[in-house]
Design a protein around this motif. Sequence first.
Motif, mmCIF file in Angstrom:
data_model
loop_
_atom_site.group_PDB
_atom_site.id
_atom_site.type_symbol
_atom_site.label_atom_id
_atom_site.label_comp_id
_atom_site.label_asym_id
_atom_site.label_seq_id
_atom_site.Cartn_x
_atom_site.Cartn_y
_atom_site.Cartn_z
ATOM 1 N N UNK A 26 44.686 39.080 61.178
ATOM 2 C CA UNK A 26 45.457 37.837 61.099
ATOM 3 C C UNK A 26 44.579 36.587 60.996
ATOM 4 N N UNK A 27 43.439 36.720 60.343
ATOM 5 C CA UNK A 27 42.577 35.576 60.061
ATOM 6 C C UNK A 27 42.860 35.122 58.635
ATOM 7 N N UNK A 28 43.322 33.907 58.487
ATOM 8 C CA UNK A 28 43.669 33.403 57.160
ATOM 9 C C UNK A 28 42.418 33.004 56.388
ATOM 10 N N UNK A 29 42.239 33.548 55.198
ATOM 11 C CA UNK A 29 41.078 33.168 54.376
ATOM 12 C C UNK A 29 41.250 31.771 53.815
ATOM 13 N N UNK A 30 40.148 31.153 53.428
ATOM 14 C CA UNK A 30 40.210 29.876 52.725
ATOM 15 C C UNK A 30 39.731 30.084 51.286
ATOM 16 N N UNK A 31 39.606 29.002 50.552
ATOM 17 C CA UNK A 31 39.219 29.107 49.143
ATOM 18 C C UNK A 31 37.853 29.754 48.984
ATOM 19 N N UNK A 32 36.934 29.446 49.929
ATOM 20 C CA UNK A 32 35.591 30.016 49.851
ATOM 21 C C UNK A 32 35.647 31.538 49.987
ATOM 22 N N UNK A 33 36.478 32.029 50.897
ATOM 23 C CA UNK A 33 36.647 33.480 51.056
ATOM 24 C C UNK A 33 37.132 34.107 49.757
ATOM 25 N N UNK A 34 38.174 33.509 49.199
ATOM 26 C CA UNK A 34 38.813 34.080 48.012
ATOM 27 C C UNK A 34 37.882 34.082 46.805
ATOM 28 N N UNK A 35 37.026 33.069 46.700
ATOM 29 C CA UNK A 35 36.057 33.028 45.595
ATOM 30 C C UNK A 35 35.121 34.226 45.676
ATOM 31 N N UNK A 36 34.631 34.525 46.875
ATOM 32 C CA UNK A 36 33.721 35.660 47.046
ATOM 33 C C UNK A 36 34.425 36.992 46.797
ATOM 34 N N UNK A 37 35.649 37.120 47.259
ATOM 35 C CA UNK A 37 36.385 38.376 47.076
ATOM 36 C C UNK A 37 36.726 38.578 45.606
ATOM 37 N N UNK A 38 37.114 37.512 44.921
ATOM 38 C CA UNK A 38 37.385 37.624 43.476
ATOM 39 C C UNK A 38 36.119 37.981 42.715
ATOM 40 N N UNK A 39 34.984 37.455 43.162
ATOM 41 C CA UNK A 39 33.713 37.803 42.531
ATOM 42 C C UNK A 39 33.424 39.291 42.689
ATOM 43 N N UNK A 40 33.732 39.818 43.878
ATOM 44 C CA UNK A 40 33.546 41.261 44.104
ATOM 45 C C UNK A 40 34.450 42.070 43.184
ATOM 46 N N UNK A 41 35.708 41.644 43.055
ATOM 47 C CA UNK A 41 36.642 42.340 42.154
ATOM 48 C C UNK A 41 36.133 42.316 40.716
ATOM 49 N N UNK A 42 35.600 41.164 40.299
ATOM 50 C CA UNK A 42 35.084 41.035 38.939
ATOM 51 C C UNK A 42 33.939 41.996 38.698
ATOM 52 N N UNK A 43 33.026 42.087 39.651
ATOM 53 C CA UNK A 43 31.859 42.955 39.482
ATOM 54 C C UNK A 43 32.201 44.431 39.595
ATOM 55 N N UNK A 44 33.278 44.760 40.314
ATOM 56 C CA UNK A 44 33.703 46.156 40.434
ATOM 57 C C UNK A 44 34.682 46.556 39.338
ATOM 58 N N UNK A 45 35.203 45.563 38.621
ATOM 59 C CA UNK A 45 36.245 45.858 37.648
ATOM 60 C C UNK A 45 37.541 46.230 38.323
ATOM 61 N N UNK A 46 37.729 45.733 39.561
ATOM 62 C CA UNK A 46 38.905 46.090 40.363
ATOM 63 C C UNK A 46 40.058 45.145 40.034
ATOM 64 N N UNK A 47 40.724 45.397 38.916
ATOM 65 C CA UNK A 47 41.762 44.500 38.418
ATOM 66 C C UNK A 47 42.963 44.429 39.350
ATOM 67 N N UNK A 48 43.411 45.567 39.881
ATOM 68 C CA UNK A 48 44.594 45.567 40.739
ATOM 69 C C UNK A 48 44.378 44.737 42.005
ATOM 70 N N UNK A 49 43.186 44.902 42.606
ATOM 71 C CA UNK A 49 42.883 44.096 43.785
ATOM 72 C C UNK A 49 42.834 42.607 43.426
ATOM 73 N N UNK A 50 42.242 42.318 42.255
ATOM 74 C CA UNK A 50 42.163 40.938 41.801
ATOM 75 C C UNK A 50 43.544 40.333 41.581
ATOM 76 N N UNK A 51 44.458 41.115 41.019
ATOM 77 C CA UNK A 51 45.827 40.633 40.808
ATOM 78 C C UNK A 51 46.526 40.378 42.130
ATOM 79 N N UNK A 52 46.287 41.258 43.100
ATOM 80 C CA UNK A 52 46.910 41.086 44.417
ATOM 81 C C UNK A 52 46.421 39.786 45.068
ATOM 82 N N UNK A 53 45.117 39.511 44.923
ATOM 83 C CA UNK A 53 44.558 38.281 45.488
ATOM 84 C C UNK A 53 45.145 37.059 44.778
ATOM 85 N N UNK A 54 45.357 37.170 43.476
ATOM 86 C CA UNK A 54 45.984 36.069 42.729
ATOM 87 C C UNK A 54 47.392 35.809 43.264
#
Length: 543
Positions: free
Chosen positions: A268-296
């Motif tokens: 129950x820790x709410x991420x901020x924009x900085x968190x989401x930027x790093x997680x989206x970067x991980x999705x991009x490098x892994x090619x994890x499209x579904x996770x990236x869509x969920x984050x969007x």
Amino acid sequence: MIMYASNASAIISLTEKATSLSELHQAHAHLLKTGLISDTHAASRLVAFAASHPTLQNIAYAHSIFTHIENPNSFVWNSMIRAYANSSNPENALSIFNRMLDSTVVPDKYTYPFVVKACSAFGGFKEGQQVHAHVVKREVIRDDVYVQNTLISMYANAGFFELSGNLLSRMLCRDIVSWNAMLSAYVDKGMMEFAQVLFDEMEEQNVQSWNFMVSGYVKSGLIEEARRVFDDMPVKDVVSWNAIISGYCDSGSFSEVLTLFEKMLSENMNPDSYTLVNVLSACANLGALNQGKWIHLYIDKNEFKIKGFLATALVDMYSKCGEIEKGLEIFNNTFEKDVSTWNSIIGGLSINGYGKKAVTTFHEMIQADCQPNEITFINVLCACSHAGLLQEGLEIFQQMITRHKIEPTVEHYGCVVDLLGRVGLLSEAKAFLQMSPLENSSVLWQSLLSSCRSYGKLELAQEVAEKLMEIDPDDNAGYVQLSNVYASTGRWERVAEVRRNMKARGLRKEAGCSLIEIDGVVHEFLAGEGFVLSDKDVVVPVD
């Protein structure tokens, strides 16, 4: 728009609420019209604006007001000193302080921290010592904890840890800020062994203390130590999570980034924009499209503003996952585009085979008065190379040097060599490489060698491979590429000879690695291995 007011308190209140220089100008005009500008308290509010918004323009405006105040009080003096201390010219704070000493106003406990901070900002250690001497003479403020903490920070940031340690040990009433001042200095200088000793000695630690340690180990590349501290934290905030997540992202452990993000949400820790930027970067490098869509979807649901780095991360994620149309949609709907946002879409168009569109977007960027940087030109030159846009690429490379005054790096030269090589101008590519200041860069010769192989230019390939081996005899790239050239022409005896030479030098070709997402799970494969799930497989909710 600030409306005219009829009494002093209302005018001062409106002055304090000003959020821009234009609003402050209106307040100033009103003070002049009503004659309240002669009231020191009212005028001080105009000066105080620069202390909270220390741009060069705001400070210059505040200074002009300051010089017309007949009897500035301590608040006015302190506001000007603070404004300069937080500006790009902190040394000017000392000039104001010296004028204050010559005035009838006595510096107080708020003055000295601002002056000491200014000395620390411009590396004025000797000046800081002189200010410290003033503090020692002033018995009333000598033991003030805020003043002492600022001095500790100044000495520690200057590398004089013995002096800062002595101050800390002699403090009559030290607080957690006192300890953290020294701890942050050790961390900033990468002295993590000393930081750990001090951390263990601290009378108490707050979440900021723990965050300093996590961030310090991350910056030093010691991700395991950072994780140990993170796991031991009694209380974590979003800064703690961001520190460890960014550490794993920077180290290339993208699967662990997604694991931590899932854990962060479960706690129950709410991420901020900085968190989401790093997680989206991980999705991009892994090619994890579904996770990236969920984050969007999470971003939209929680009403994050998609701009700046967050817009860049989304465009980058969709582009690298092959959904360039979605990336274009986000880019076009982003009103506040910065250079990183433009770079992400140009790079995305390039890797998805839209070279001409990438070049067009580059020209749109210039027309939008967004100054391109080194990464912009790498992306657009790559686009030209992949699309075979020879003339456009050469013109853009020239513009980079002459119009935008950007010194080419090995990546820029590599793009041009690749561009010439892809269209078959191998001799021109070799001549360009030989004339460049990076003639002995093995990466550039590897690019040319790859083009020689593509066009079956065996004689030139041998010359380039020999050059590569001359530059770095222990690099396997030249041997592997030359072997591939011989193999493509059926000269297997020469292939065997090259392989024997590699073996004699103890060189071997690294196995290739691939990542694939199946049902929300990212799998890793090595060339030559069977179907084995990676121990880093992670799942992030995608529904």
